[in-house]
Design an enzyme around this catalytic site. Structure first.
Site, PDB file in Angstrom:
ATOM      1  N   ARG A 179       0.829  -1.215   0.000  1.00  0.00           N
ATOM      2  CA  ARG A 179       0.000   0.000   0.000  1.00  0.00           C
ATOM      3  C   ARG A 179       0.861   1.261   0.000  1.00  0.00           C
ATOM      4  O   ARG A 179       0.559   2.249  -0.689  1.00  0.00           O
ATOM      5  CB  ARG A 179      -0.921  -0.007   1.213  1.00  0.00           C
ATOM      6  CG  ARG A 179      -1.996  -1.075   1.173  1.00  0.00           C
ATOM      7  CD  ARG A 179      -2.689  -1.194   2.521  1.00  0.00           C
ATOM      8  NE  ARG A 179      -3.250   0.074   2.969  1.00  0.00           N
ATOM      9  CZ  ARG A 179      -3.699   0.294   4.204  1.00  0.00           C
ATOM     10  NH1 ARG A 179      -3.649  -0.674   5.109  1.00  0.00           N
ATOM     11  NH2 ARG A 179      -4.203   1.472   4.535  1.00  0.00           N
TER      12      ARG A 179
ATOM     13  N   SER B 132       9.255  34.232   5.752  1.00  0.00           N
ATOM     14  CA  SER B 132       9.830  34.225   7.086  1.00  0.00           C
ATOM     15  C   SER B 132       8.933  35.003   8.040  1.00  0.00           C
ATOM     16  O   SER B 132       8.329  36.007   7.677  1.00  0.00           O
ATOM     17  CB  SER B 132      11.228  34.855   7.034  1.00  0.00           C
ATOM     18  OG  SER B 132      11.698  35.135   8.325  1.00  0.00           O
TER      19      SER B 132
ATOM     20  N   LYS C 147      11.502  37.494   2.389  1.00  0.00           N
ATOM     21  CA  LYS C 147      12.051  36.197   2.004  1.00  0.00           C
ATOM     22  C   LYS C 147      10.964  35.287   1.427  1.00  0.00           C
ATOM     23  O   LYS C 147       9.813  35.320   1.859  1.00  0.00           O
ATOM     24  CB  LYS C 147      12.673  35.505   3.220  1.00  0.00           C
ATOM     25  CG  LYS C 147      13.949  36.144   3.730  1.00  0.00           C
ATOM     26  CD  LYS C 147      14.485  35.363   4.923  1.00  0.00           C
ATOM     27  CE  LYS C 147      14.865  33.949   4.534  1.00  0.00           C
ATOM     28  NZ  LYS C 147      15.335  33.164   5.698  1.00  0.00           N
TER      29      LYS C 147
ATOM     30  N   ASN D 100      10.967  31.461   1.253  1.00  0.00           N
ATOM     31  CA  ASN D 100      11.712  30.260   1.600  1.00  0.00           C
ATOM     32  C   ASN D 100      11.269  29.063   0.753  1.00  0.00           C
ATOM     33  O   ASN D 100      10.058  28.813   0.616  1.00  0.00           O
ATOM     34  CB  ASN D 100      11.508  29.926   3.081  1.00  0.00           C
ATOM     35  CG  ASN D 100      12.045  31.007   3.986  1.00  0.00           C
ATOM     36  OD1 ASN D 100      13.064  31.609   3.690  1.00  0.00           O
ATOM     37  ND2 ASN D 100      11.351  31.265   5.091  1.00  0.00           N
TER      38      ASN D 100
ATOM     39  N   ARG E 118      16.292 -17.748  12.469  1.00  0.00           N
ATOM     40  CA  ARG E 118      15.584 -16.515  12.803  1.00  0.00           C
ATOM     41  C   ARG E 118      16.482 -15.696  13.712  1.00  0.00           C
ATOM     42  O   ARG E 118      17.000 -16.213  14.698  1.00  0.00           O
ATOM     43  CB  ARG E 118      14.224 -16.797  13.465  1.00  0.00           C
ATOM     44  CG  ARG E 118      13.197 -17.409  12.502  1.00  0.00           C
ATOM     45  CD  ARG E 118      11.936 -17.839  13.226  1.00  0.00           C
ATOM     46  NE  ARG E 118      11.268 -16.724  13.865  1.00  0.00           N
ATOM     47  CZ  ARG E 118      10.369 -16.859  14.834  1.00  0.00           C
ATOM     48  NH1 ARG E 118      10.067 -18.055  15.288  1.00  0.00           N
ATOM     49  NH2 ARG E 118       9.796 -15.800  15.356  1.00  0.00           N
TER      50      ARG E 118
END
Length: 476
Positions: free
Chosen positions: A120, A280, A286, A288, A319
């Protein structure tokens, strides 16, 4: 403070749901239900017992937290799960309770449930990976003959094309998608071996039960149980690690190209809840590259995960002690981080902003120096390679001196191209042998970008075919 806060930050809600405690317990219950049905079908246990067991293999009937807590004392989650299942079955059918987990061992339950969950998880990863590939190939189609400044060792080198760069991002991801399917075909198999792998408790009916269980769970039947043969699972996980590395390369390039000093690309703005603003808190100017950041953070953890998985392979006898348990934890982390990395780059590419004009300006800012090799090759015809290289090095030095001095040297006002024209005019060895059209072609940005495009035209066409083949052949 829960470490899952930071682990989950590098993953996705869908992957966290697949790998949640309740999901893991349900996968183990699915194994027990399928085992009972298979054994009932071949006559190993009464059909009524099989029905009674299967009807109670539902995780919501049990206290998941209590089962997980008990696993620390028992050394395996399978032990409290099977014990509690048998106790619950006994409330309704004491005879059937004696057939719970008949002939199997705890590693059978956990390995097979891990296979079911990994199947999955890989579907989630592939769905996003194919979407990312489609976005990259569409980007390449949409940007023909777009010159970019190619950089080596983080320094300006030569002119390439955006399409060439996108191809270098896309092709490793396509190979990763193909390799994941191949590795999954080998690794995602049933585990049923009993205490030491021989299925001795089931006697002559072991093969029939194995085949019936494999059919019930839609899993391939291996040539033998693989309790301590971990090569196929580790190889699959190693492919996930390689994928994380390729995603990290893409994220690294995008983040570097998004720097304001370069400004050739930008991640999408936060115009929807699924795309939060990447500014920011203290510096609103800014932007980012948060999606690249997530992909890089996830990818940077992959090498340690893969290394730990390699170390866990040295398991003792039939095992192992410790290695198998370590493998389980590392595999879950790797699946989480891989999907987080892929999803982050899908989001980044879905709204990636392209600035071809800035790409062109960054090329022009190099004063033609990035065409030095092409100029050397042109002059090598009449002069020889060593003399041509010596002259071009001198011209480059003049251009650089003009830049550093704030005023261009005489004849160098337009960089290396102007310097080369002046050289050809004053050097009698070159004047009649280097045609003006040939010299101008060396500095023709579109011509060089078109050549770069042509170099990857076949590879991109084949990549499109490879993507289509994956999309047309659902796998999981």
């Amino acid at each position: 403070m829960s470490v899952l806060v930071f682990e989950g930050f590098l993953s996705t809600p869908e992957m966290l749901k697949v790998l949640a405690q309740a999901s893991i317990v349900q996968a183990m219950m699915d194994f027990e239900a399928a085992l009972a049905k298979a054994q009932g079908r071949v006559g190993v246990i009464p059909a009524s017992a099989a029905q009674a067991i299967a009807s109670l293999c539902r995780a919501e009937l049990y206290d998941i937290n209590a089962l997980v807590a008990a696993s620390a004392r028992d050394g395996s989650l399978a032990i409290p799960v099977v014990r509690r299942l048998a106790e619950t079955v006994a409330l309704f059918d004491p005879v059937a309770a004696g057939f719970v987990h008949w002939g199997a061992t705890s590693q059978d339950v956990i390995d097979t449930s891990q296979i079911l969950l990994t199947r999955r998880a890989l579907q989630l990863i592939e769905d996003d990976l194919l979407q990312l590939l489609s976005l990259l190939l569409d980007l390449a189609d949409a940007q023909p003959v777009t010159p970019v400044l190619a950089r080596t060792l983080l320094q300006a080198a030569q002119v390439s094309s955006l399409r060439f760069r996108v191809a270098s991002w896309a092709l490793p991801l396509l190979r990763a998608a193909q390799a994941l399917r191949q590795a999954a075909d080998a690794a995602l198999q049933l585990q049923l071996g009993g205490a030491v792998g021989t299925l001795s408790a089931l006697g002559e009916q072991g093969d029939a039960v194995s085949a019936a269980l494999a059919a019930e769970l839609r899993l391939p039947l291996p040539e033998m149980p693989w309790h301590s043969q971990r090569d196929r699972m580790v190889r699959l996980c190693a492919e996930l690690g390689v994928l994380c590395g390729s995603l990290g390369k893409l994220a690294r390039d995008i983040s570097l190209l998004s720097q304001p000093e370069i400004a050739e690309l930008a991640e999408p703005d936060g115009e929807s809840p699924s795309r939060p603003r990447s500014v920011s808190s203290a510096m609103p100017h800014k932007r980012n590259p948060v999606y690249s950041m997530l992909a890089l953070a996830a990818g940077q953890r992959a090498p340690q995960r893969v290394a730990a998985l390699l170390g866990s392979m040295m398991q003792e006898f039939e095992r192992g002690l410790g290695g198998w348990q370590a493998e389980l934890a590392e595999t879950v982390s790797l699946l989480m981080h891989t999907h987080g990395s892929v999803r982050a780059m899908v989001t980044a590419l879905s709204g990636l902003k392209i600035y071809p004009e800035r790409m062109r300006l960054n090329v022009e800012a190099q004063q033609g120096l990035v065409f030095a090799e092409g100029l050397t090759m042109l002059l090598a015809g009449p002069l020889g390679r060593l003399e041509a290289q010596h002259l071009v090095e001198g011209l480059c030095a003049q251009v650089l001196e003009g830049e550093e001095g704030g005023a261009p040297a005489q004849g160098q006002g337009q960089g290396l191209a102007a310097a080369a024209r002046a050289l050809v005019q004053r050097d009698e060895r070159l004047r009649d042998k280097v045609r003006a059209a040939e010299l101008e072609a060396v500095f023709d940005v579109e011509r060089v970008a078109a050549q770069a495009d042509q170099r990857v035209a076949k590879a991109l066409a084949q990549a499109r075919e490879g993507l289509t083949a994956l999309q047309d052949a659902p796998h999981w």
